[in-house]
Enzyme design. Structure first.
Site, PDB file in Angstrom:
ATOM      1  N   HIS A 166       0.700  -1.302  -0.132  1.00 43.42           N
ATOM      2  CA  HIS A 166       0.100  -0.123   0.025  1.00 43.42           C
ATOM      3  C   HIS A 166       0.885   1.329   0.060  1.00 43.42           C
ATOM      4  CE1 HIS A 166      -3.531  -2.567   1.519  1.00 43.42           C
ATOM      5  NE2 HIS A 166      -3.519  -2.657   0.158  1.00 43.42           N
ATOM      6  N   HIS A 182      -7.237  -8.624  -8.028  1.00 37.27           N
ATOM      7  CA  HIS A 182      -7.834  -9.481  -7.099  1.00 37.27           C
ATOM      8  C   HIS A 182      -7.911  -8.428  -5.801  1.00 37.27           C
ATOM      9  CE1 HIS A 182      -5.114 -11.537  -9.572  1.00 37.27           C
ATOM     10  NE2 HIS A 182      -5.794 -12.825  -9.172  1.00 37.27           N
ATOM     11  N   SER A 184      -6.793  -2.497  -1.064  1.00 36.37           N
ATOM     12  CA  SER A 184      -6.189  -1.626  -2.254  1.00 36.37           C
ATOM     13  C   SER A 184      -7.248  -0.845  -2.714  1.00 36.37           C
ATOM     14  CB  SER A 184      -5.473  -2.546  -3.106  1.00 36.37           C
ATOM     15  OG  SER A 184      -4.462  -3.055  -2.819  1.00 36.37           O
ATOM     16  N   GLU A 233     -13.002  -9.581  -8.438  1.00 33.82           N
ATOM     17  CA  GLU A 233     -12.754 -10.118  -7.430  1.00 33.82           C
ATOM     18  C   GLU A 233     -13.575 -11.276  -7.799  1.00 33.82           C
ATOM     19  OE1 GLU A 233     -12.049 -12.376  -4.496  1.00 33.82           O
ATOM     20  OE2 GLU A 233     -11.069 -10.500  -4.606  1.00 33.82           O
ATOM     21  N   ASP A 284     -12.596 -13.449 -13.249  1.00 33.96           N
ATOM     22  CA  ASP A 284     -11.194 -13.836 -13.201  1.00 33.96           C
ATOM     23  C   ASP A 284     -10.326 -12.689 -13.600  1.00 33.96           C
ATOM     24  OD1 ASP A 284      -8.929 -15.843 -13.320  1.00 33.96           O
ATOM     25  OD2 ASP A 284      -8.773 -14.773 -15.091  1.00 33.96           O
ATOM     26  N   ASP A 313      -2.506  -8.523  -7.674  1.00 31.11           N
ATOM     27  CA  ASP A 313      -2.040  -9.028  -6.383  1.00 31.11           C
ATOM     28  C   ASP A 313      -2.739 -10.362  -6.059  1.00 31.11           C
ATOM     29  OD1 ASP A 313      -1.646  -9.207  -3.512  1.00 31.11           O
ATOM     30  OD2 ASP A 313      -3.447  -7.834  -3.241  1.00 31.11           O
TER      31      ASP A 313
END
Length: 279
Positions: A19, A42, A100, A118, A143, A164
């Protein structure tokens, strides 16, 4: 494949490094008036209670953000990061930690775009609910790499793509490299920030070498290791591989991580910032 939940790890030392990198890049991009796009592959749930059963079970945040909570930071980047977390905790108690996408939402302007994917069926509706009133926002239950094909390039022509993955499967390393190449072809002017865990050193170096071997220019590696490399003791550190980094990023992260190491580090802790591929 969907067993990973970031709620167990929110606010840990890896989140601090990830971050800080995100905040530094976004602050640089925000210096220009033109809108930007933040794309998160993600995205998780977006916001985490540090009093939840998951967070209390591991208490990983105690070794990360909790050690910085009352620290009077000198680095402007570290000051900015801590201030963003404090925005979500106005009573002065550390109860919530932003993921994030939440950090991006706190920082970005009304005409900046947010895209996030997600796949987890529990985290996705929680994430989506936080952005229902925001314009220029697209949250998809899909995805990550399908999201690249569906959502890149964005309408605005600059931005940050944060990648991520949980790295639950061995194939995720190669999937990431393939997905990155697809994304870069579509959106080459973006900054890409790729998080990776340090668990087994040989696997980490093989992964980094595969990213360098893509031939993509301007790659900066930032790595913070809380413990010495070891076998069988879980994550000892983490890193960010940044493509098209702001020219200020290395210096900003050097100053911030110097302080982070002093506050959360141990005797064997170390960090490094290395330009792997030139412009």
């Amino acid at each position: 494949m969907l067993s990973y939940r970031h709620s167990y790890h929110a606010g840990n030392h890896a989140d601090v490094v990830k971050h800080l990198t995100e905040v530094a890049i976004l602050d640089y991009l925000l210096k220009k008036d033109k809108p930007l796009c933040y794309h998160d592959t993600h995205a998780g749930a977006g916001l985490y209670s540090l009093q939840s059963e998951h967070a209390l079970k591991t208490a990983e945040y105690q070794g990360g953000i909790a050690k910085l909570w009352h620290y009077p930071a000198q680095s402007p980047l570290l000051q900015r990061y801590i201030a963003l977390v404090k925005q979500l905790n106005p009573d002065g108690e550390l109860n919530f930690y932003p993921g994030s996408p939440k950090i991006a939402a706190l920082m970005l302007r009304n005409d900046d775009h947010i895209q996030a994917t997600e796949l987890h069926p529990t985290d996705f509706p929680v994430l989506k609910s936080q952005f229902v009133r925001r314009r220029y926002t697209r949250i998809e239950n899909t995805d990550a790499y399908a999201g690249f094909k569906a959502m890149l390039p964005p309408l605005v022509k600059r931005g940050l793509v944060l990648i991520d993955p949980p790295y639950e499967l061995k194939t995720e390393y190669q999937d990431l490299v393939t997905g990155l190449q697809e994304a870069y072809k579509r959106f080459p002017q973006a900054t890409y920030a790729i998080w990776y865990p340090v668990i087994e050193r040989s696997a980490v170096e093989a992964f980094i070498n595969s990213l360098v071997a893509t031939g993509i220019k301007n790659q900066l590696r930032i790595e913070f290791n809380l413990h010495a490399d070891s076998q069988g003791h879980g994550m000892t550190g983490s890193g960010m591989l940044v493509i098209n980094p702001p020219y200020t990023l290395a210096e900003d992260m050097q100053a911030a991580l110097n302080e982070v190491q002093q506050q959360i580090g141990e005797a064997a802790s170390r960090f490094s910032i290395t330009q792997l591929v030139g412009e």
